[in-house]
Enzyme design. Structure first.
Site, mmCIF file in Angstrom:
data_model
loop_
_atom_site.group_PDB
_atom_site.id
_atom_site.type_symbol
_atom_site.label_atom_id
_atom_site.label_comp_id
_atom_site.label_asym_id
_atom_site.label_seq_id
_atom_site.Cartn_x
_atom_site.Cartn_y
_atom_site.Cartn_z
ATOM 1 N N GLU A 97 0.884 -1.121 0.070
ATOM 2 C CA GLU A 97 0.015 0.254 0.079
ATOM 3 C C GLU A 97 0.867 1.343 0.004
ATOM 4 O O GLU A 97 1.979 1.374 0.442
ATOM 5 C CB GLU A 97 -0.985 0.140 1.200
ATOM 6 C CG GLU A 97 -0.152 0.158 2.501
ATOM 7 C CD GLU A 97 -1.382 0.247 3.668
ATOM 8 O OE1 GLU A 97 -1.930 0.932 3.556
ATOM 9 O OE2 GLU A 97 -0.614 -0.414 4.751
ATOM 10 N N TRP A 98 0.459 2.385 -0.662
ATOM 11 C CA TRP A 98 1.163 3.695 -0.693
ATOM 12 C C TRP A 98 0.890 4.278 0.624
ATOM 13 O O TRP A 98 -0.444 4.724 1.091
ATOM 14 C CB TRP A 98 0.681 4.449 -1.726
ATOM 15 C CG TRP A 98 1.334 5.912 -1.899
ATOM 16 C CD1 TRP A 98 0.824 6.980 -1.411
ATOM 17 C CD2 TRP A 98 2.739 6.173 -2.321
ATOM 18 N NE1 TRP A 98 1.581 7.885 -1.762
ATOM 19 C CE2 TRP A 98 2.935 7.503 -2.049
ATOM 20 C CE3 TRP A 98 3.830 5.293 -2.672
ATOM 21 C CZ2 TRP A 98 4.085 8.375 -2.423
ATOM 22 C CZ3 TRP A 98 4.895 5.894 -3.004
ATOM 23 C CH2 TRP A 98 5.128 7.229 -2.839
ATOM 24 N N ASP A 200 16.926 -3.876 11.155
ATOM 25 C CA ASP A 200 17.717 -2.694 10.175
ATOM 26 C C ASP A 200 17.158 -1.617 10.493
ATOM 27 O O ASP A 200 16.522 -0.708 9.642
ATOM 28 C CB ASP A 200 17.645 -3.287 8.826
ATOM 29 C CG ASP A 200 18.567 -2.425 7.949
ATOM 30 O OD1 ASP A 200 19.495 -1.669 8.557
ATOM 31 O OD2 ASP A 200 18.336 -2.591 6.567
#
Length: 292
Positions: A97-98, A200
């Site tokens: 999804e954006w 990370d």
């Protein structure tokens, strides 16, 4: 033209796998790290973030999707929804999804509190049951009862071996690192809870979404000492004092953290040394000289 046509074909294929068969209205190349080609894609139906890798290693995007799924399972900090992925050679992609938003005065408070909640979810052992990647480097894994054994053998020693092959770790640097590994138990705890870790978490791997809500992206998931994660957040910045205050209010930081923080940052400095070269050599040497 040939390269652009190939990318367009991949985008259409990825949308099809994400079950969006509507017309594409807009495709725009966006920043998304140095490893993948990344795109904002808008269709008649929705908006997406699509990553594409022409020569990805086996399981590259599946591992990222697994990490996001595991973080999401903790019901703590948010991650983008993964809508489709493929690791087919030459046409690997990930569709999510954006997300779009601006950081507010509450964003980093929420991020600190929610990361603390995530770290109170635990695996049975340290490490991970699959080999993963840290940046572009392979990250060998395994499941260990001892955090010390895992961190020494699968994290630091793996980077030592990589550096020997690449000639980034040699001479005094190699000697000091090998001696540090022999004495690592003087500092690194053995029996700590194996928290769910992003793996990370630098400033570029979280972003504000709608309403300023924080989201984690691009994990290299593992189970381990939560202070390992916190140490990396301090290495390159991107987290404000209120983030750490909010974290500590939910999950107090151990007294030993400041003493071992450089040893946890050492892993990520070795990774950067092995990816980017001698620019990071001085920071690696400073940590080694402090402990050896």
């Amino acid at each position: 033209m040939r390269r652009r046509y190939s990318v367009n074909q991949i985008i259409r294929q990825s949308l099809y796998k994400a079950n969006d068969h509507s017309s594409v209205k807009n495709v725009k190349r966006v920043a998304g790290g140095s490893i993948n080609e990344s795109f904002f894609v808008e269709t008649e139906r929705s908006r997406y973030f699509i990553k594409y890798h022409v020569n990805s290693p086996s399981g590259f995007f599946e591992l990222e999707a697994d990490g996001l799924r595991l973080i999401k399972s903790t019901k703590s900090v948010s991650v983008p929804d993964v809508l489709a992925f493929s690791d087919k050679k030459g046409e690997a992609f990930l569709v999510m999804e954006w997300l779009e938003g601006r950081e507010t005065s509450k964003t980093q408070i929420q991020l600190g509190e929610q990361l603390a909640v995530m770290h109170q979810n635990y695996g049975k052992k340290h490490g991970f049951n699959k080999d993963t990647f840290i940046g572009t480097l392979p990250q060998p894994n395994g499941l260990f009862s001892s955090w010390l054994d895992y961190y020494r053998d699968k994290r630091l020693k793996a980077q030592l071996e990589q550096g020997i092959r690449q000639q980034t770790i040699k001479g005094k640097r190699r000697d000091r690192l090998e001696r540090l590994l022999e004495r690592l138990g003087d500092w690194i705890p053995d029996e700590v809870p194996p928290s769910y870790l992003h793996g990370d978490l630098w400033g570029g791997n979280w972003l504000p979404g709608p309403g300023g809500k924080p989201y984690l992206i691009d994990p290299s998931f593992l189970y381990g000492d939560r202070h390992f994660e916190l140490a990396f957040t301090e290495l390159f910045g991107g987290f404000t004092p209120v983030f750490y205050e909010a974290y500590a209010s939910e999950f107090p930081i151990a007294d030993y953290y400041e003493e071992i923080k450089p040893l946890y940052q050492l892993y990520y400095l070795l990774v950067h040394l092995n990816i980017f070269g001698k620019t990071y050599g001085g920071q690696v040497d400073a940590v080694l000289q402090r402990y050896v």
